[in-house]
Scaffold this motif. Structure first.
Motif, mmCIF file in Angstrom:
data_model
loop_
_atom_site.group_PDB
_atom_site.id
_atom_site.type_symbol
_atom_site.label_atom_id
_atom_site.label_comp_id
_atom_site.label_asym_id
_atom_site.label_seq_id
_atom_site.Cartn_x
_atom_site.Cartn_y
_atom_site.Cartn_z
ATOM 1 N N GLU A 150 -10.838 5.842 1.559
ATOM 2 C CA GLU A 150 -11.491 6.756 0.257
ATOM 3 C C GLU A 150 -11.531 8.069 0.504
ATOM 4 O O GLU A 150 -11.436 8.929 -0.101
ATOM 5 N N ASP A 202 -8.136 0.075 0.475
ATOM 6 C CA ASP A 202 -8.370 1.569 -0.484
ATOM 7 C C ASP A 202 -9.533 2.191 -0.286
ATOM 8 O O ASP A 202 -9.857 3.338 0.057
ATOM 9 N N ARG A 234 -5.221 9.238 0.491
ATOM 10 C CA ARG A 234 -5.854 7.965 0.079
ATOM 11 C C ARG A 234 -4.735 7.058 -0.366
ATOM 12 O O ARG A 234 -3.695 7.481 -0.523
ATOM 13 N N THR A 235 -5.100 5.979 -0.410
ATOM 14 C CA THR A 235 -4.111 4.904 -0.699
ATOM 15 C C THR A 235 -4.246 4.055 -1.867
ATOM 16 O O THR A 235 -5.411 4.327 -2.583
ATOM 17 N N LYS A 236 -3.299 3.522 -2.444
ATOM 18 C CA LYS A 236 -3.257 2.717 -3.500
ATOM 19 C C LYS A 236 -2.821 1.430 -3.119
ATOM 20 O O LYS A 236 -1.363 1.455 -2.773
ATOM 21 N N THR A 237 -3.388 0.329 -3.225
ATOM 22 C CA THR A 237 -2.765 -0.785 -2.945
ATOM 23 C C THR A 237 -2.817 -2.012 -3.973
ATOM 24 O O THR A 237 -4.028 -1.793 -4.669
ATOM 25 N N GLU A 238 -1.717 -2.689 -4.038
ATOM 26 C CA GLU A 238 -1.696 -3.561 -5.203
ATOM 27 C C GLU A 238 -0.869 -4.878 -4.711
ATOM 28 O O GLU A 238 -0.236 -4.813 -3.643
ATOM 29 N N THR A 257 0.941 -1.174 0.070
ATOM 30 C CA THR A 257 -0.077 -0.006 0.023
ATOM 31 C C THR A 257 0.979 1.309 -0.157
ATOM 32 O O THR A 257 1.830 1.349 0.771
ATOM 33 N N HIS A 300 0.816 5.781 -0.996
ATOM 34 C CA HIS A 300 0.013 7.081 -1.144
ATOM 35 C C HIS A 300 -0.593 7.032 -2.735
ATOM 36 O O HIS A 300 0.060 6.459 -3.463
ATOM 37 N N SER A 301 -1.977 7.291 -2.800
ATOM 38 C CA SER A 301 -2.449 7.191 -3.867
ATOM 39 C C SER A 301 -1.860 7.969 -5.151
ATOM 40 O O SER A 301 -1.913 7.828 -6.259
#
Lengths: 229, 394
Positions: free
Chosen positions: B235, B231, B240-244, B56, B58-59
């Motif tokens: 929201e 994420d 906000r986060t970006k998880t992949e 995860t 930072h978006s």
């Protein structure tokens, strides 16, 4: 059969040669027959377009007749396949061109040794034979020279050495003096006489030059694809 | 072999043309090898990515950090087994910084991080020593070998990232050297440096934040759903986060460089095709110039197949020379890549960056293929050429 009872070295029997140009057919040789005994020196003369070079090409095995037979050194060359014909040429025919056609990146010795690449001879043997051939034409001392370093007459002598190096039975020459001055031409003709007289080579020569033709034992004239003595 | 001198003499006939063709082919192979090596290095890194791990960030960008408090909230999301903070430190040795000695270094939470990443194999004693010492660090075996470090060695690093700069270098003591098990964990990077995130937090007076969260999930099949849930949780937050998945994260990290591999691969294909045309044109010219010579060879008794083989041999020699030179250039380039400015930073991030035998063989094979393909048409023309036609048109 020739007069001495032996089979002729070259026997051309009822040969026709027709070229196609688009839809048009051009008859170059029309039922021509000719015999050249072994050891003879024959000159073929005639106007341009009479079929001299075509006949020479047929004898040398670099072209095929439309009809008829071309028997050279006992072989009907028209019956041979493409690769067989190439092998046959390398063993039986030495070709002398009007413009010498030496390979510019090769030395005189390498040019002369070129046909020997097709044999199983070692490098040393090929070199020895090439030098011997160059000695015969009087150019042994120029063996390491490139064609550009030689005069026209010398280039033609190297070309003759290349033609004889594999010891062929027949030498065919297409206007061998056509690109030379009179002195060089005289030297080349003298050399060809020597090859015929001393080495027993059968020579068929195409020429426009009457003086050159006089050096041959026999002269044939071609007119519109037909032979006349 | 008896024809080789003949072939070489022809290539020397116009050495400028031959030289430029060989150089063109060499550039092509050099490009291929360099690009494929980089792509292979990226793929090697992705191999070590686990299906049960998420990352995860930072978006907006990796450049921005997230609040440390996110860790506890992520840990409460169903499906999450364990969470560890990890920050790219960007530390460099030397004053002024010596970038030729650069290596990847991270501030991590030791217990959680090593639990999530079992591929960094340490003895219990080394682990305990690392956990106990706030200034402690663990390093990979390749890094230890590169700098001659051992347990107990001290290392000073100063970060290139402004929030982590404290006016003096961070000082570390090597607590352990992790082992790399290529059989169980292929693709593990043996050149990494890990130290305590707490040390970073304290030294920067809690300015550090969390660069990324490494997350282990209970069920790899649910990894995507858990990532979405994380994420979705943030929201409506300021950050906000970006998880992949870890593999996607690493691949995405590589694409930060502008998807360099894809772009350069496209260029590489275009160059290869151009070189094929250039070489084919060169060979055609070379053969066209020698029409009489080909007719003479055939008159002397050289079969059409042999004449064709001689021309193909010339093309093959061009390919071999171009391929050989290209490999030398490629190997040299890959060797100096890590020490180049700007691109060197990216290159150093890849473990196992080197010209592999497979890529070298492929590059050489392409060169040989290019040569033969370029020579095929002229060779066929020579094969088909009739003696009388050729001599008549000269």
């Amino acid at each position: 059969m020739s007069g001495n009872g032996k089979a002729p070295m070259v026997a051309v029997e009822g040969v026709k040669k027709v070229y196609r140009r688009d839809a048009e057919e051009v008859k170059v040789l029309d039922g021509l027959s000719l015999e050249v005994p072994e050891g003879d020196f024959v000159a073929l003369m005639g106007p341009s377009g009479s079929g001299k070079t075509t006949l020479l090409n047929l004898i040398a095995g670099i072209d095929r007749p439309t009809a008829g037979k071309v028997i050279v050194a006992g072989t009907d060359v028209a019956q041979l396949g493409e690769s067989e014909l190439a092998r046959w040429r390398s063993r039986n025919v030495g070709f002398i061109f009007q413009f010498y056609n030496l390979i510019p990146v090769l030395t005189a010795e390498e040019n002369v040794a070129l046909p020997l690449l097709l044999t199983n001879l070692s490098k040393k043997e090929r070199r020895e034979r090439a030098l011997t051939a160059l000695k015969v034409v009087g150019l042994a001392e120029r063996s390491q020279h490139y064609p550009r370093q030689l005069s026209g007459g010398q280039e033609q002598r190297v070309a003759i050495a290349r033609a004889i190096v594999a010891d062929p039975k027949v030498l065919v020459a297409d206007e061998p003096t056509g690109d030379l001055d009179s002195k060089s031409a005289e030297e080349i003709l003298a050399l060809m006489e020597t090859l015929n007289r001393d080495f027993g080579k059968t020579i068929v020569m195409v020429t426009h030059d009457p003086r050159a033709a006089q050096r041959a034992h026999t002269q044939h004239h071609l007119e519109k694809g037909v032979l006349s003595l | 072999m008896k024809y080789l001198p003949y072939v070489l003499k022809h290539l020397r006939r116009n050495w400028i043309r031959t030289g430029s063709t060989v150089m063109a082919m060499a550039v092509c192979i050099f490009l291929f090898c360099t690009l494929q090596t980089i792509i292979a290095a990226v793929n090697y890194g992705l191999k070590s990515a686990s299906a049960s791990r998420l990352v995860t960030r930072h978006s907006v960008s990796l450049v921005y950090n997230m609040p440390l408090a996110y860790k506890e909230r992520i840990a409460q999301i169903p499906g999450v087994k364990r969470v560890a903070i990890s920050n790219w430190f960007g530390g460099v040795m030397g004053l002024p910084p010596d970038f030729t000695k650069f290596f990847a270094n991270f501030a991590v939470e030791p217990e959680d991080y090593l639990a999530i990443y079992p591929e960094y194999v340490l003895s219990d004693a080394e682990k305990q020593a690392f956990f106990a010492d706030r200034r402690g660090a663990i390093i990979g075996p390749d890094l230890a070998e590169r700098f001659g470090w051992s347990v107990g060695s001290t290392v000073q690093l100063e970060s290139t990232i402004p929030p982590y700069r404290i006016g003096r270098p961070f000082e570390f003591v090597i607590s352990g050297i992790y082992e790399v098990d290529e059989v169980r964990y292929p693709g593990t990077d043996g050149r990494l440096f890990f130290f305590h995130h707490k040390y970073l937090e304290e030294s920067t007076r809690n300015r550090a934040g969390a660069g990324t969260f490494s997350i282990e999930v209970n069920d790899p099949d649910q990894a995507a759903a858990v990532g979405k849930a994380i994420d979705a949780y943030f929201e409506n937050s300021d950050v906000r986060t970006k998880t992949e998945t870890e593999a996607a994260f690493r691949a995405g990290f590589v694409s930060l460089a502008g998807n360099l591999a894809l772009l350069l691969n496209g260029i590489g294909i275009a160059v290869t095709f151009t070189i094929l045309l250039v070489t084919a044109n060169t060979m055609s010219m070379a053969v066209r110039e020698r029409r009489t010579e080909i007719a003479v060879l055939k008159t002397l008794g050289f079969g059409s197949g042999l004449v064709m083989a001689l021309i193909l041999a010339e093309a093959l020699v061009l390919g071999v020379l171009g391929g050989g030179l290209g490999l030398i250039l490629g190997k040299a380039m890959i060797g100096v890549l890590p020490s180049l400015p700007l691109i060197g930073d990216v290159a150093r991030a890849f473990p196992n960056l080197g010209l592999s035998p497979l890529i070298a063989s492929l590059g050489f094979g392409i060169a040989v293929f290019l040569g033969l393909a370029a020579g095929l048409l002229p060779a066929l023309q020579a094969y088909r050429a009739r003696i009388t036609d050729t001599l008549r048109t000269v």
